[in-house]
Design a protein around this motif. Structure first.
Motif, mmCIF file in Angstrom:
data_model
loop_
_atom_site.group_PDB
_atom_site.id
_atom_site.type_symbol
_atom_site.label_atom_id
_atom_site.label_comp_id
_atom_site.label_asym_id
_atom_site.label_seq_id
_atom_site.Cartn_x
_atom_site.Cartn_y
_atom_site.Cartn_z
ATOM 1 N N ALA A 78 -8.041 -17.963 -5.255
ATOM 2 C CA ALA A 78 -7.379 -17.873 -3.946
ATOM 3 C C ALA A 78 -6.270 -16.831 -4.012
ATOM 4 O O ALA A 78 -6.132 -15.990 -3.122
ATOM 5 C CB ALA A 78 -6.819 -19.233 -3.535
ATOM 6 N N VAL A 79 -5.492 -16.877 -5.086
ATOM 7 C CA VAL A 79 -4.415 -15.901 -5.281
ATOM 8 C C VAL A 79 -5.000 -14.504 -5.434
ATOM 9 O O VAL A 79 -4.547 -13.551 -4.781
ATOM 10 C CB VAL A 79 -3.571 -16.266 -6.528
ATOM 11 N N LEU A 80 -6.005 -14.376 -6.271
ATOM 12 C CA LEU A 80 -6.604 -13.063 -6.525
ATOM 13 C C LEU A 80 -7.240 -12.475 -5.266
ATOM 14 O O LEU A 80 -7.142 -11.271 -5.025
ATOM 15 C CB LEU A 80 -7.652 -13.172 -7.638
ATOM 16 N N THR A 81 -7.866 -13.300 -4.460
ATOM 17 C CA THR A 81 -8.498 -12.814 -3.227
ATOM 18 C C THR A 81 -7.453 -12.306 -2.245
ATOM 19 O O THR A 81 -7.621 -11.247 -1.637
ATOM 20 C CB THR A 81 -9.366 -13.920 -2.586
ATOM 21 N N VAL A 82 -6.352 -13.035 -2.098
ATOM 22 C CA VAL A 82 -5.288 -12.582 -1.199
ATOM 23 C C VAL A 82 -4.668 -11.289 -1.720
ATOM 24 O O VAL A 82 -4.429 -10.351 -0.953
ATOM 25 C CB VAL A 82 -4.217 -13.675 -0.990
ATOM 26 N N LYS A 83 -4.431 -11.204 -3.028
ATOM 27 C CA LYS A 83 -3.879 -9.972 -3.609
ATOM 28 C C LYS A 83 -4.807 -8.789 -3.357
ATOM 29 O O LYS A 83 -4.351 -7.688 -3.035
ATOM 30 C CB LYS A 83 -3.634 -10.137 -5.105
ATOM 31 N N ALA A 84 -6.112 -8.998 -3.486
ATOM 32 C CA ALA A 84 -7.080 -7.925 -3.238
ATOM 33 C C ALA A 84 -7.046 -7.495 -1.771
ATOM 34 O O ALA A 84 -7.092 -6.296 -1.460
ATOM 35 C CB ALA A 84 -8.487 -8.378 -3.637
ATOM 36 N N LEU A 85 -6.959 -8.457 -0.861
ATOM 37 C CA LEU A 85 -6.892 -8.127 0.567
ATOM 38 C C LEU A 85 -5.618 -7.344 0.884
ATOM 39 O O LEU A 85 -5.651 -6.393 1.672
ATOM 40 C CB LEU A 85 -6.953 -9.401 1.413
ATOM 41 N N LEU A 86 -4.510 -7.742 0.289
ATOM 42 C CA LEU A 86 -3.248 -7.022 0.506
ATOM 43 C C LEU A 86 -3.340 -5.605 -0.046
ATOM 44 O O LEU A 86 -2.836 -4.657 0.576
ATOM 45 C CB LEU A 86 -2.083 -7.775 -0.132
ATOM 46 N N ALA A 87 -4.013 -5.439 -1.180
ATOM 47 C CA ALA A 87 -4.160 -4.115 -1.783
ATOM 48 C C ALA A 87 -5.029 -3.198 -0.919
ATOM 49 O O ALA A 87 -4.803 -1.984 -0.876
ATOM 50 C CB ALA A 87 -4.754 -4.234 -3.187
#
Length: 136
Positions: A78-87
């Motif tokens: 969940a954290v990694l997916t949000v970080k990827a979307l922000l990137a």
């Protein structure tokens, strides 16, 4: 009050039921906080356990009222997916922020604070402060 710019809150969990239940609990403990836009983004499109970039993006768009969007996650992907979307830069509304906070307690603090009309910095600070809540 619908014209008021409020911080939107997205709750990202590996489980659709958990995300929805935490949102319901947070709004209930915040006295209903009906004006605060809260959206769950749990599980996968097919209803399984996991995370979905598409569900997270849709949830963030649905709660964006122009005051920023606070995204709280449970763990791992969940954290990694949000970080990827922000990137990516264009997948989430401007002013979307991943908030480092405990999922349940942080969600309650975020909703309560957003209900006061506080800005994104204050909502993030209140959610992060939930790490210090002691139970014993």
């Amino acid at each position: 009050m619908s014209e008021e710019k409020l911080v939107g809150i997205v709750l990202v969990s590996h489980s659709a039921k958990v995300a929805a239940s935490v949102g319901e609990l947070a709004k209930g403990l915040a006295g209903g906080a009906t004006a605060v836009p809260v959206a769950p983004a749990g599980g996968t499109e097919g209803g399984g356990l996991g995370t979905s970039a598409e569900l997270i993006s849709a949830a963030a768009a649905s709660v964006d009222r122009g005051a920023g969007v606070a995204v709280l996650t449970d763990l791992g992907s969940a954290v990694l997916t949000v970080k990827a979307l922000l990137a990516e830069g264009d997948e989430l509304p401007d002013g979307t922020r991943l908030v480092d906070a405990p999922f349940l307690e942080g969600a309650v603090a975020a909703v309560v604070t957003a209900a006061t009309g506080a800005d994104l910095d204050a909502v993030e600070a209140a959610a992060a402060e939930a790490y210090s809540y002691r139970k014993v």
